[in-house]
Design an enzyme around this catalytic site. Structure first.
Site, mmCIF file in Angstrom:
data_model
loop_
_atom_site.group_PDB
_atom_site.id
_atom_site.type_symbol
_atom_site.label_atom_id
_atom_site.label_comp_id
_atom_site.label_asym_id
_atom_site.label_seq_id
_atom_site.Cartn_x
_atom_site.Cartn_y
_atom_site.Cartn_z
ATOM 1 N N ASN B 85 0.784 -1.072 0.127
ATOM 2 C CA ASN B 85 -0.031 -0.008 0.051
ATOM 3 C C ASN B 85 0.786 1.054 -0.042
ATOM 4 O O ASN B 85 1.784 1.266 0.654
ATOM 5 C CB ASN B 85 -1.028 0.016 1.124
ATOM 6 C CG ASN B 85 -0.414 0.558 2.572
ATOM 7 O OD1 ASN B 85 -0.255 1.765 2.570
ATOM 8 N ND2 ASN B 85 0.246 -0.322 3.363
ATOM 9 N N ILE B 87 -0.787 4.585 0.593
ATOM 10 C CA ILE B 87 -2.119 5.334 0.919
ATOM 11 C C ILE B 87 -1.510 6.790 0.996
ATOM 12 O O ILE B 87 -2.283 7.660 0.652
ATOM 13 C CB ILE B 87 -2.686 5.076 1.960
ATOM 14 C CG1 ILE B 87 -3.200 3.275 2.060
ATOM 15 C CG2 ILE B 87 -4.137 5.802 2.302
ATOM 16 C CD1 ILE B 87 -3.921 3.003 0.802
ATOM 17 N N CYS B 146 6.473 5.455 8.889
ATOM 18 C CA CYS B 146 5.400 5.497 7.621
ATOM 19 C C CYS B 146 6.501 5.384 6.596
ATOM 20 O O CYS B 146 7.084 6.410 6.218
ATOM 21 C CB CYS B 146 4.471 6.440 7.695
ATOM 22 S SG CYS B 146 3.549 6.259 6.150
ATOM 23 N N GLY B 281 -3.929 -6.732 11.566
ATOM 24 C CA GLY B 281 -3.680 -5.583 10.485
ATOM 25 C C GLY B 281 -4.697 -5.908 9.185
ATOM 26 O O GLY B 281 -5.942 -6.118 9.117
ATOM 27 N N THR B 282 -3.829 -6.442 8.175
ATOM 28 C CA THR B 282 -4.332 -6.706 6.860
ATOM 29 C C THR B 282 -5.528 -7.796 6.858
ATOM 30 O O THR B 282 -6.402 -7.716 5.850
ATOM 31 C CB THR B 282 -3.202 -7.272 5.963
ATOM 32 O OG1 THR B 282 -2.143 -5.986 5.918
ATOM 33 C CG2 THR B 282 -3.754 -7.287 4.395
#
Lengths: 285, 319
Positions: B85, B87, B146, B281-282
Site C-alpha cells: 500500500n 495510501i 511510515c 492488520g491486513t
C-alpha cells in the site's frame, strides 16, 4: 454545476456471509455466470452494488475480489456474478463446483438510480461491464421504466445476450470484429440513441466510460449519466483507503473519492476523467 | 473447571487467569488482541462487521496536524501472501479526531490509541499536544516509520532521530506512548532501546516492509512514483517474528507484535517469542472480524492450557 457529493454507502447493510455454489454457467466465449445460494445478501442487494468474493482459503491469493451483483433473487436466496477469467482469482471462481463454499461480503457500495416512471433508461455495457445490468433491468421493469440496451464487445461471443437481462429491452450492439451489430465500438453508435433516453447508466472499462461521458455531455438535451467505475480494491468497505479515484470536488477542485463507498456508481460529472485516464489501467495492477 | 465472571477474568476463564495487558501510565488493555493502524479507520467504518467492544485496543489511522488527501492512485497492489500500500497518510487531521471522534470513543470499552504521524518533529509534537488530556483518547502510537510519506521513514530507521522525536513528544503529553518501529531499520533493537530511553512506554512492531511490484506489461512498477509501498500480510510474518524476538531481548517495556497475523496460532506465536500483545492488520480487509476470531482462539488456548497470564506462553512448550 457539480452536484452535492453523495453520502458514503451504508456499511450497516453489508453482511459477511458464506455462499454455496449452485453452478457455473458458460455465457458465450470465456465468460461465466457464477450462481450462489446466499440469502442474507440476496435479499439486500440493489442494482449496481457489489460483493467482495473470497476466492480461496488464502493466503495466496490474499484479497477478496470485487464483483457487481449481476442477479439477486430474494425469494430463492440466489446471487449471480458475471465474470471473465482474467487472473488467478477469477480462474478459481470459474472453476467452482456445485456445493463449494464461497465467502460473500456485501452488498457494498452505492448503486445505480432506479428512475421514476414514465422514463426510458439506456443501459450501456462494454464487455464485462454487462455485469450489473440484469439486476438493474429487472428493477426498472418492475417499476414500469422502459429500457434500451447498448452492448459492445470484441466479438459476438463476448456480447451479453439481451435475453438474459430478464426484462424487455430495445437492443443495440456493436462488435469490434463486426461479427454482430455495428462494426466498431459502442461509442460509435451511442449518439443517436440518446435522443430517446431520459437517463443513461454505463459500466465498462474506464476508458470507454470516459468516452460515453464525453458523448453524453455534448448531447442536447442533456441526460443524466451514472457510471460504474473500477479501481484496484483492498477491503471494499472503506477502511484500507486503497481504491481512491480522482473526482471533482464541489468547487471543481481536485479531490479523491473511494470507489468502494462513494462509488462504484457515480454521477459522470463528479468524475475527473482526465486524471482518471492518466492512471494505468486497473487490470495492470 | 472453576470459572469466574467479571473481575479480571472474562466469563469462561479459569480462576486466576488475567487476560489483561498492562501498557504503562495507567493504561491496561482488556485483552492482548488489537487492530492495527490503517486497517480499522477510527473504529467507525466496520459497524456490525466487527463489533469493537471486545477488542483489546484500536490503533487508529495515522493522524497528522492537518488533513491529508493521500497519494494519487493506484494505492494498493496484491502480492503473494501480501499486499503493498501507498495510501500516503490520508486522514482528516487531528482537529476532527479531537472534536468529532474522541467524544464517541469515551463510552467505548475498548481503549483507542491515536496513531500520530508527521513530516517533522514539530508536527508530531503539535498533534500529541492537541490530544493530551482529551477524553476518549487512551494513548498514542507514534508512527515514526511510515514508508509512504517523504520524511516519515527517516525517524524510524535511525536511533538518534527516533529518540529525539520520542523525547519531544514525551515532553508534550502525559498520555501512554507506544512507539511503532520500522522493520526497515538497520538494527531494530538499537532503535527500540533508543526510543525506550527517550520515554516510550511500549513499542509496537513491525510497520510495513518497503516493497515494490512490477507490471511487466506496463514496463514499470504498479504503484506510482518510485513504485515502492508498504508490504503487509502473511508474507511479512517471519520478518516480524524475528524482529519482535530481537526487540524483546533488548527492552523491558511491553512489546506489541504486528505482521501477518490472521489466526490465533499466529498471535500465540508472537507471544511465544515475547510479544505482550498483538495487532491484527491486513487480515481485517479479507475477514472484517478477524481480530475477534483471533481473540476467541487465543482465549480458548489459554483455557485449554490453564494459563495464569499470556506471559506464560513465552518460550514455553504447551503442545
Amino acid at each position: 454545476m457539480t452536484p452535492t457529493p453523495p453520502a458514503p454507502s451504508d456499511i450497516a447493510r453489508a453482511r459477511c456471509a458464506t455462499g454455496v455454489c449452485l453452478g457455473v454457467e458458460g455465457v458465450g466465449d470465456d465468460r461465466v455466470e457464477v450462481r450462489l445460494t446466499c440469502p442474507e445478501v440476496a435479499e439486500l442487494a440493489r442494482p449496481g452494488e457489489f460483493c467482495q468474493l473470497q476466492v480461496g482459503p488464502g493466503p495466496v491469493p490474499l484479497l477478496r475480489r470485487p464483483f457487481s451483483v449481476c442477479r439477486a433473487d430474494p425469494e430463492g436466496g440466489v446471487l449471480a456474478f458475471y465474470l471473465g477469467v482474467v487472473g488467478e482469482g477469477t480462474a478459481r471462481l470459474a472453476a467452482l463446483r456445485r456445493g463449494d463454499r464461497v465467502g460473500v461480503l456485501g452488498p457494498l457500495g452505492r448503486g445505480f438510480t432506479v428512475p421514476d416512471p414514465p422514463a426510458t433508461l439506456l443501459m450501456v455495457a462494454g464487455g464485462l461491464g454487462a455485469a450489473p445490468f440484469p439486476l438493474l433491468a429487472q428493477a426498472c421493469h418492475r417499476r414500469g421504466v422502459a429500457l434500451a440496451w447498448l452492448n459492445g464487445a470484441a466479438s459476438a461471443g463476448r456480447l451479453y445476450p439481451a435475453e438474459r437481462l430478464g426484462a424487455p429491452v430495445a437492443s443495440h450492439c456493436a462488435t469490434e470484429d463486426g461479427s454482430r451489430g455495428a462494426r466498431g465500438l459502442l461509442t460509435d453508435i451511442l449518439g443517436p440513441l440518446l435522443a430517446t433516453a431520459d437517463r443513461v447508466a454505463a459500466c465498462g472499462p474506464n476508458r470507454m466510460l470516459a468516452q460515453v461521458a464525453s458523448i453524453v455531455a455534448e448531447a442536447t438535451p442533456r441526460v443524466p449519466l451514472e457510471v460504474s467505475l473500477e479501481a484496484p480494491m483492498g477491503c471494499g468497505f472503506g477502511t484500507c483507503l486503497g481504491c481512491a479515484v480522482p473526482v471533482r470536488a464541489g468547487d471543481g477542485a481536485r479531490a479523491l473519492a473511494l470507489c468502494c463507498r462513494t462509488g462504484p456508481v457515480m454521477a459522470a460529472e463528479r468524475v475527473d476523467w482526465s486524471r482518471l485516464l492518466a492512471l494505468p489501467p486497473a487490470h495492470a495492477a | 473447571m472453576e470459572t469466574v465472571s467479571g473481575g479480571a477474568g472474562s466469563p469462561g476463564h479459569p480462576v486466576g487467569f488475567d487476560p489483561t495487558v498492562a501498557i504503562g501510565r495507567g493504561l491496561t488493555l482488556p485483552n492482548p488482541v488489537g487492530v492495527a493502524s490503517g486497517t480499522f479507520g477510527y473504529g467507525f467504518d466496520l459497524g456490525a462487521l466487527c463489533p469493537v467492544d471486545r477488542l483489546g485496543a484500536i490503533f487508529t489511522k495515522g493522524t497528522t496536524l492537518h488533513p491529508r488527501p493521500g497519494n494519487d492512485p493506484p494505492r494498493v497492489a496484491e502480492t503473494p501472501a501480501g499486499m503493498l500500500n501507498a495510501i500516503g497518510l490520508q486522514n482528516p487531521g487531528v482537529e476532527v479526531v479531537r472534536r468529532d471522534y474522541a467524544p464517541r470513543w469515551r463510552d467505548w470499552a475498548v481503549p483507542v490509541l491515536v496513531n500520530v504521524a508527521g513530516g517533522d518533529i514539530a508536527e508530531y509534537v503539535a498533534v500529541a499536544r492537541r490530544l493530551d488530556g482529551v477524553a476518549g483518547v487512551s494513548g498514542l502510537e507514534l508512527n515514526i516509520s511510515c514508508p509512504n510519506v517523504a520524511g516519515g521513514l527517516d525517524f524510524g530507521i535511525d536511533p538518534r532521530p527516533a529518540a529525539r522525536c520520542v523525547a519531544a513528544v514525551r515532553a508534550a503529553t502525559g498520555l501512554p506512548l507506544v512507539v511503532k518501529l520500522s522493520p526497515n531499520a538497520a538494527d531494530v533493537a538499537e532503535v527500540a532501546r533508543a526510543v525506550v530511553g527517550a520515554g516510550a512506554d511500549a513499542v509496537s512492531l513491525v510497520n510495513t516492509v518497503v516493497g515494490l511490484k512490477v507490471s511487466l506489461a506496463l514496463g514499470r512498477p504498479v504503484l506510482p512514483g518510485a513504485g515502492t509501498g508498504g508490504l503487509s500480510g502473511p508474507a511479512i510474518k517471519p520478518i516480524a517474528l524475528a524482529q519482535v524476538a530481537r526487540v524483546r531481548r533488548a527492552v523491558e517495556v511491553p512489546v506489541i507484535g504486528i505482521g501477518g497475523i490472521r489466526t490465533a496460532t499466529d498471535a500465540l506465536e508472537f507471544m511465544v517469542v515475547g510479544a505482550d500483545a498483538v495487532q491484527v492488520g491486513t487480515a481485517t480487509f479479507t475477514t472484517p472480524r478477524a481480530a475477534l476470531d483471533v481473540l476467541d482462539g487465543c482465549q480458548a488456548h489459554a483455557e485449554r492450557h490453564r494459563l495464569c497470564a499470556w506471559r506464560d506462553l513465552r518460550w514455553s512448550a504447551l503442545g
